[in-house]
Scaffold this active site. Structure first.
Site, mmCIF file in Angstrom:
data_model
loop_
_atom_site.group_PDB
_atom_site.id
_atom_site.type_symbol
_atom_site.label_atom_id
_atom_site.label_comp_id
_atom_site.label_asym_id
_atom_site.label_seq_id
_atom_site.Cartn_x
_atom_site.Cartn_y
_atom_site.Cartn_z
ATOM 1 N N SER A 198 29.724 -14.189 -12.555
ATOM 2 C CA SER A 198 30.666 -13.566 -13.494
ATOM 3 C C SER A 198 30.172 -12.176 -13.897
ATOM 4 O O SER A 198 30.007 -11.312 -13.038
ATOM 5 C CB SER A 198 30.854 -14.479 -14.708
ATOM 6 O OG SER A 198 31.925 -14.068 -15.511
ATOM 7 N N ASP A 223 40.049 -18.786 -8.692
ATOM 8 C CA ASP A 223 39.340 -18.125 -9.792
ATOM 9 C C ASP A 223 39.978 -16.770 -10.091
ATOM 10 O O ASP A 223 39.876 -15.834 -9.295
ATOM 11 C CB ASP A 223 37.867 -17.955 -9.420
ATOM 12 C CG ASP A 223 37.022 -17.416 -10.561
ATOM 13 O OD1 ASP A 223 37.580 -17.153 -11.653
ATOM 14 O OD2 ASP A 223 35.803 -17.262 -10.373
ATOM 15 N N HIS A 248 36.229 -21.191 -12.570
ATOM 16 C CA HIS A 248 35.230 -20.127 -12.692
ATOM 17 C C HIS A 248 33.828 -20.678 -12.958
ATOM 18 O O HIS A 248 32.863 -19.922 -12.973
ATOM 19 C CB HIS A 248 35.635 -19.175 -13.813
ATOM 20 C CG HIS A 248 34.784 -17.950 -13.930
ATOM 21 N ND1 HIS A 248 34.624 -17.045 -12.894
ATOM 22 C CD2 HIS A 248 34.016 -17.473 -14.959
ATOM 23 C CE1 HIS A 248 33.810 -16.066 -13.274
ATOM 24 N NE2 HIS A 248 33.425 -16.311 -14.512
#
Length: 517
Positions: free
Chosen positions: A327, A384, A451
């Site tokens: 991320s 995602d 995610h």
């Protein structure tokens, strides 16, 4: 001349003399018999055929009612022996898949995957000189689809380094310095890394929620630098590896930096602000990487200093630098790799392995990384949404197609990419996984699960190729996935995890299909 019974070739006698069990038949004596060779084959076929005819109806009922505990209690012994001795796929071809899924082997495997105490790992191979290919020497050509088994293990290993960063932070958000429990005992942490936000919040916020002060801290721990110091592991990997692991967004100020999506120019010796083709990156990511204060240097200065020290310390050895993140950490990993390649003298090969990373910069930034020899492998989950932002293009495949079409003189897309402040581009090679390929996760899993880093590692561990089903012999435990994403795991397996020991003893060799719910 012998007269053979229909389908007699299916059954084979196991011995010439035997004593029947307590179930008697008018066709089968209860005492051992000695028969002449001429009649022996026919009699043995008759015995086997009679046994099958007597028990076939029970076996069919057992298969069709695998969840009936009462029926299993009364027929478990005879049915188990029948399933073990007959080729059901040949007699009832339509039952082949069901029989495979109901096998004790599959049930025991599921028990192992769901067990809290079981953490089985794929065996490590000696990489030798092959490490350069796994590190991106040829941009992972021929290694992604189908996925090379050594590369799969390496990706899971890098993901676990990032998980260690998450765990170290969340176990004590306000602690400093902190202990990092590395997943690989052959590595040692040499440096903690901190990122500082340029966003300022009013002081009264800390007074309102003093217990959440770590959420509003200007400077937060974001990761670490580790180096392999085990001679045996160094020989296995073919070099001494330096790993930089960076966690994702955790604090309020980090979230605020994520929502500063305008592109800003990267620092250069003699910048030309009027040049529309300058490399640019997202403002918030760049801020977290380059901002420092009186209490802590910037992440950039701290990281470059530590890598320079390690490169000098191990001068003369075969080295590599692997930057990994998830991320926000995936975004900062690109900035760090670019900086190391630019500023560290005699830098060894640098590669980025990212999970669920957003777009970071424009096309010129991607070209800049490529020109410096920085290799980037992005692991992307098709569901995602984080991997599709920021930027004006919702579909990255269409983005690449449009870009190619826009390179003609006066092309519209070329003009948009060069002049639009939201014209982002992904970097490097891509390994695309899909949540729908997992037999354990719901196909409509929520945004958070799509995610989630553990979900990523689960999908990587089970990935064979884009046109193949989930790997049947995947090693990664499902326990952590259940703990973190229980609501997104199929109900069958959440129930199994709660009743596993009881189910294993009560149901014996019965396991429903993974794709049934």
């Amino acid at each position: 001349m012998q007269t053979l019974t229909p389908n007699a070739d299916i059954f084979h006698a196991k011995r010439r003399r035997f004593t029947c069990n307590t179930h008697t038949s008018t066709l089968i004596p209860t005492k051992p018999l000695s028969v002449s060779p001429a009649r022996k084959t026919n009699k043995e076929h008759l015995r086997n055929l009679e046994n099958v005819l007597r028990t076939s109806s029970n076996s069919i009922d057992h298969i069709e009612n695998v969840t009936s505990r009462q029926e299993k209690t009364t027929k478990n012994t005879s049915t188990s022996s029948l399933l073990g001795g007959l080729n059901l796929a040949r007699i009832w071809p339509q039952m082949k898949a069901a029989v495979d899924e109901m096998s004790p082997k599959n049930l025991k495997r599921l028990q192992r995957l769901l067990s809290k105490s079981s953490e089985e790992r794929s065996p490590k191979s000696k990489l030798g000189s092959k490490w350069r290919e796994l590190h991106g020497l040829n941009n992972w050509a021929g290694l992604l689809d189908p996925l090379d088994e050594n590369l799969r293990r390496e990706l899971v290993r890098y993901g676990e380094f990032v998980q260690a960063a998450y765990h170290a932070f969340h176990s004590d958000p306000e602690g400093s310095p902190r202990h990092v429990a590395l997943p690989d005992g052959s590595f040692k942490v040499t440096k903690s890394l901190y990122a500082t936000s340029s966003v300022r919040l009013p002081k009264w916020i800390d007074d309102v929620a003093p217990d959440l002060r770590w959420m509003t801290k200007q400077t937060s721990w974001v990761g670490y630098v580790a180096v392999c110091d085990d001679p045996r592991e160094i020989r296995r990997m073919g070099r001494r590896e330096i790993v930089i692991a960076l966690r994702g967004t955790a604090t309020l100020l980090e979230w605020s930096e994520n929502f500063r999506p305008n592109l800003v120019s990267m620092p250069e010796p003699k910048p030309d602000q009027s040049d529309p083709t300058r490399p640019k990156v997202e403002c918030g990511f760049n801020s977290l990487y380059t901002t420092g204060d009186q209490h802590a240097p910037s992440l950039a200065e701290s990281l470059v200093g530590e890598i320079s020290r390690l490169v000098e310390l191990y001068a003369g050895e075969e080295l590599s630098i692997s930057v990994t993140g998830h991320s926000l950490g995936a975004a900062i990993a690109l900035l760090a790799a670019d900086d190391i390649a630019e500023r560290v003298p005699h830098a060894p090969p640098v590669a980025v392995f990212s999970f669920g990373g957003p777009r970071v910069g424009n096309r010129e930034f991607a070209d800049r990384l490529d020109s410096k020899g920085v290799k980037v492998l992005r692991v992307v989950n098709s569901q995602d949404v984080v991997t599709k932002v920021p930027g004006i293009f919702a579909d990255n495949d269409k983005q690449g197609q449009s870009r190619n079409n826009g390179r003609s003189p006066g092309g519209i897309m070329e003009m948009v990419e060069r002049n639009n402040p939201w014209a982002y581009s992904h970097v490097g090679a891509e390994l695309r996984v899909d949540m729908k390929m997992s037999p354990y996760l719901k196909p409509n899993a929520d945004v958070a699960c799509c995610h989630d880093l553990e979900a990523y590692l689960h999908l990587v561990d089970g990935f064979l190729a884009s046109n193949c089903p989930f790997r049947a012999n995947a090693k990664r435990s499902l326990r952590k996935l259940l703990d973190e994403q229980r609501s997104n795991v199929k109900v069958l397996y959440t129930g199994k995890s709660l009743r596993l020991n009881r189910t294993f003893h009560d149901n014996g060799d019965v396991l429903p299909s993974p794709s049934s719910s």
